[in-house]
Design a protein around this motif. Structure first.
Motif, PDB file in Angstrom:
ATOM      1  N   ASP A   1      -3.911  11.617  -2.830  1.00 24.89           N
ATOM      2  CA  ASP A   1      -3.760  11.048  -1.488  1.00 24.89           C
ATOM      3  C   ASP A   1      -4.276   9.616  -1.394  1.00 24.89           C
ATOM      4  O   ASP A   1      -4.415   9.072  -0.305  1.00 24.89           O
ATOM      5  N   TYR A   2      -4.583   9.022  -2.535  1.00 25.36           N
ATOM      6  CA  TYR A   2      -5.105   7.663  -2.557  1.00 25.36           C
ATOM      7  C   TYR A   2      -4.005   6.669  -2.213  1.00 25.36           C
ATOM      8  O   TYR A   2      -2.862   6.811  -2.630  1.00 25.36           O
ATOM      9  N   LYS A   3      -4.367   5.680  -1.441  1.00 20.84           N
ATOM     10  CA  LYS A   3      -3.424   4.621  -1.072  1.00 20.84           C
ATOM     11  C   LYS A   3      -3.534   3.503  -2.107  1.00 20.84           C
ATOM     12  O   LYS A   3      -4.323   2.570  -1.957  1.00 20.84           O
ATOM     13  N   LEU A   4      -2.757   3.621  -3.182  1.00 29.16           N
ATOM     14  CA  LEU A   4      -2.720   2.618  -4.240  1.00 29.16           C
ATOM     15  C   LEU A   4      -2.329   1.273  -3.649  1.00 29.16           C
ATOM     16  O   LEU A   4      -1.409   1.180  -2.842  1.00 29.16           O
ATOM     17  N   VAL A   5      -3.051   0.231  -4.023  1.00 27.68           N
ATOM     18  CA  VAL A   5      -2.726  -1.117  -3.559  1.00 27.68           C
ATOM     19  C   VAL A   5      -2.115  -1.890  -4.720  1.00 27.68           C
ATOM     20  O   VAL A   5      -2.664  -1.914  -5.820  1.00 27.68           O
ATOM     21  N   THR A   6      -0.969  -2.484  -4.464  1.00 26.30           N
ATOM     22  CA  THR A   6      -0.260  -3.287  -5.451  1.00 26.30           C
ATOM     23  C   THR A   6      -0.176  -4.713  -4.932  1.00 26.30           C
ATOM     24  O   THR A   6       0.235  -4.937  -3.796  1.00 26.30           O
ATOM     25  N   GLU A   7      -0.592  -5.664  -5.752  1.00 27.00           N
ATOM     26  CA  GLU A   7      -0.504  -7.078  -5.386  1.00 27.00           C
ATOM     27  C   GLU A   7       0.430  -7.772  -6.367  1.00 27.00           C
ATOM     28  O   GLU A   7       0.252  -7.668  -7.573  1.00 27.00           O
ATOM     29  N   VAL A   8       1.423  -8.471  -5.816  1.00 22.18           N
ATOM     30  CA  VAL A   8       2.424  -9.139  -6.649  1.00 22.18           C
ATOM     31  C   VAL A   8       2.497 -10.607  -6.260  1.00 22.18           C
ATOM     32  O   VAL A   8       2.614 -10.937  -5.080  1.00 22.18           O
ATOM     33  N   THR A   9       2.413 -11.466  -7.268  1.00 26.45           N
ATOM     34  CA  THR A   9       2.718 -12.879  -7.050  1.00 26.45           C
ATOM     35  C   THR A   9       3.908 -13.217  -7.936  1.00 26.45           C
ATOM     36  O   THR A   9       4.075 -12.647  -9.012  1.00 26.45           O
ATOM     37  N   GLN A  10       4.718 -14.134  -7.447  1.00 26.71           N
ATOM     38  CA  GLN A  10       5.920 -14.511  -8.187  1.00 26.71           C
ATOM     39  C   GLN A  10       6.132 -16.009  -8.085  1.00 26.71           C
ATOM     40  O   GLN A  10       6.013 -16.598  -7.016  1.00 26.71           O
ATOM     41  N   ASP A  11       6.438 -16.602  -9.224  1.00 29.34           N
ATOM     42  CA  ASP A  11       6.813 -18.016  -9.298  1.00 29.34           C
ATOM     43  C   ASP A  11       8.074 -18.062 -10.157  1.00 29.34           C
ATOM     44  O   ASP A  11       7.991 -18.051 -11.382  1.00 29.34           O
ATOM     45  N   GLY A  12       9.228 -18.036  -9.486  1.00 25.85           N
ATOM     46  CA  GLY A  12      10.493 -17.982 -10.223  1.00 25.85           C
ATOM     47  C   GLY A  12      10.599 -16.670 -10.966  1.00 25.85           C
ATOM     48  O   GLY A  12      10.503 -15.597 -10.373  1.00 25.85           O
ATOM     49  N   ASP A  13      10.739 -16.726 -12.305  1.00 32.16           N
ATOM     50  CA  ASP A  13      10.840 -15.525 -13.131  1.00 32.16           C
ATOM     51  C   ASP A  13       9.485 -15.045 -13.642  1.00 32.16           C
ATOM     52  O   ASP A  13       9.412 -14.090 -14.407  1.00 32.16           O
ATOM     53  N   ASN A  14       8.392 -15.717 -13.238  1.00 31.50           N
ATOM     54  CA  ASN A  14       7.045 -15.361 -13.689  1.00 31.50           C
ATOM     55  C   ASN A  14       6.346 -14.512 -12.629  1.00 31.50           C
ATOM     56  O   ASN A  14       6.289 -14.898 -11.458  1.00 31.50           O
ATOM     57  N   PHE A  15       5.803 -13.365 -13.057  1.00 29.79           N
ATOM     58  CA  PHE A  15       5.153 -12.429 -12.152  1.00 29.79           C
ATOM     59  C   PHE A  15       3.732 -12.131 -12.605  1.00 29.79           C
ATOM     60  O   PHE A  15       3.449 -12.105 -13.803  1.00 29.79           O
TER      61      PHE A  15
ATOM     62  N   GLU B   1       0.845  -1.190   0.000  1.00 30.55           N
ATOM     63  CA  GLU B   1       0.000   0.000   0.000  1.00 30.55           C
ATOM     64  C   GLU B   1       0.883   1.244   0.000  1.00 30.55           C
ATOM     65  O   GLU B   1       1.846   1.329   0.766  1.00 30.55           O
ATOM     66  N   THR B   2       0.508   2.226  -0.828  1.00 33.95           N
ATOM     67  CA  THR B   2       1.287   3.462  -0.932  1.00 33.95           C
ATOM     68  C   THR B   2       1.434   4.123   0.428  1.00 33.95           C
ATOM     69  O   THR B   2       0.466   4.290   1.162  1.00 33.95           O
ATOM     70  N   GLU B   3       2.665   4.484   0.721  1.00 34.49           N
ATOM     71  CA  GLU B   3       2.985   5.180   1.963  1.00 34.49           C
ATOM     72  C   GLU B   3       3.315   6.650   1.663  1.00 34.49           C
ATOM     73  O   GLU B   3       2.925   7.549   2.398  1.00 34.49           O
ATOM     74  N   SER B   4       4.039   6.883   0.555  1.00 31.29           N
ATOM     75  CA  SER B   4       4.380   8.242   0.154  1.00 31.29           C
ATOM     76  C   SER B   4       4.680   8.265  -1.337  1.00 31.29           C
ATOM     77  O   SER B   4       4.971   7.236  -1.935  1.00 31.29           O
ATOM     78  N   GLN B   5       4.579   9.458  -1.909  1.00 27.74           N
ATOM     79  CA  GLN B   5       4.969   9.632  -3.312  1.00 27.74           C
ATOM     80  C   GLN B   5       5.464  11.050  -3.518  1.00 27.74           C
ATOM     81  O   GLN B   5       4.991  11.982  -2.893  1.00 27.74           O
ATOM     82  N   GLU B   6       6.453  11.138  -4.379  1.00 22.93           N
ATOM     83  CA  GLU B   6       7.081  12.424  -4.705  1.00 22.93           C
ATOM     84  C   GLU B   6       6.980  12.629  -6.210  1.00 22.93           C
ATOM     85  O   GLU B   6       7.184  11.705  -6.978  1.00 22.93           O
TER      86      GLU B   6
END
Length: 167
Positions: A74-88, A48-53
């Motif tokens: 001021d929106y708290k952008l949510v980023t979800e990442v899954t990883q399996d080796g080199d696959n994202f 979740e976004t904490e700060s941005q410049e």
């Protein structure tokens, strides 16, 4: 087989080296640079976004309308990442509840899309523990620094730096 584990830049590298006579070393010299490393990267998870410049200047440069810039400031952008080796699989949820997901494999060209729906081809590379991608109008780099997800987007002299915490 000799195994060694080493931590660098928030990642754990496991090295495996076979102890073989030197006559066989010329064969392994043709292996890719990371052939003996297995990356366990810290990108996976929900952030979740904490700060941005540089947010306003970057969005204006990309032609994003003022009302959308205002909603996202001021929106708290949510980023979800899954990883399996080199696959994202990399998903981001934006202020209008729009969600964009890009799936990619390191060093392989793939189809991607921007939040505006523009489709393009790109190759995501891993360089020194950082993911780098050329988007149509800017260069994007992502890394883990101090346990935080740090995304830096650069378009000419304009830079957006977004820092997110794991949730």
């Amino acid at each position: 087989m000799e195994k060694r584990e080493e931590a660098r830049n928030g990642a754990v590298y496991k090295q495996r080296r076979a102890l073989v006579p030197s006559a066989y070393l010329s064969i392994s010299a043709h292996a890719p640079p990371n052939a003996f490393y297995t990356h366990t990267m810290a990108f996976a998870g929900k952030w979740e976004t904490e700060s941005q410049e540089g947010y306003d200047a970057f969005c204006k440069l990309l032609g994003i309308p003022d009302d959308v810039i205002e909603k996202g400031r001021d929106y708290k952008l949510v980023t979800e990442v899954t990883q399996d080796g080199d696959n994202f699989s990399w998903s981001q949820i934006y202020p209008t509840n729009a969600k964009i997901t890009n799936n990619f494999t390191i060093n392989k060209e793939c189809d991607m899309a921007t939040i505006g729906g523009k489709k393009f081809k790109a190759t995501v590379q891993m360089e020194g523990g950082k993911l780098t991608t050329a988007f149509p109008n800017y260069q994007h780099t992502t890394e883990i620094s101090g346990g935080k997800l740090v995304e830096t987007s650069t378009a000419g002299s304009v830079v957006l730096k977004r820092t997110s915490k794991k949730i």
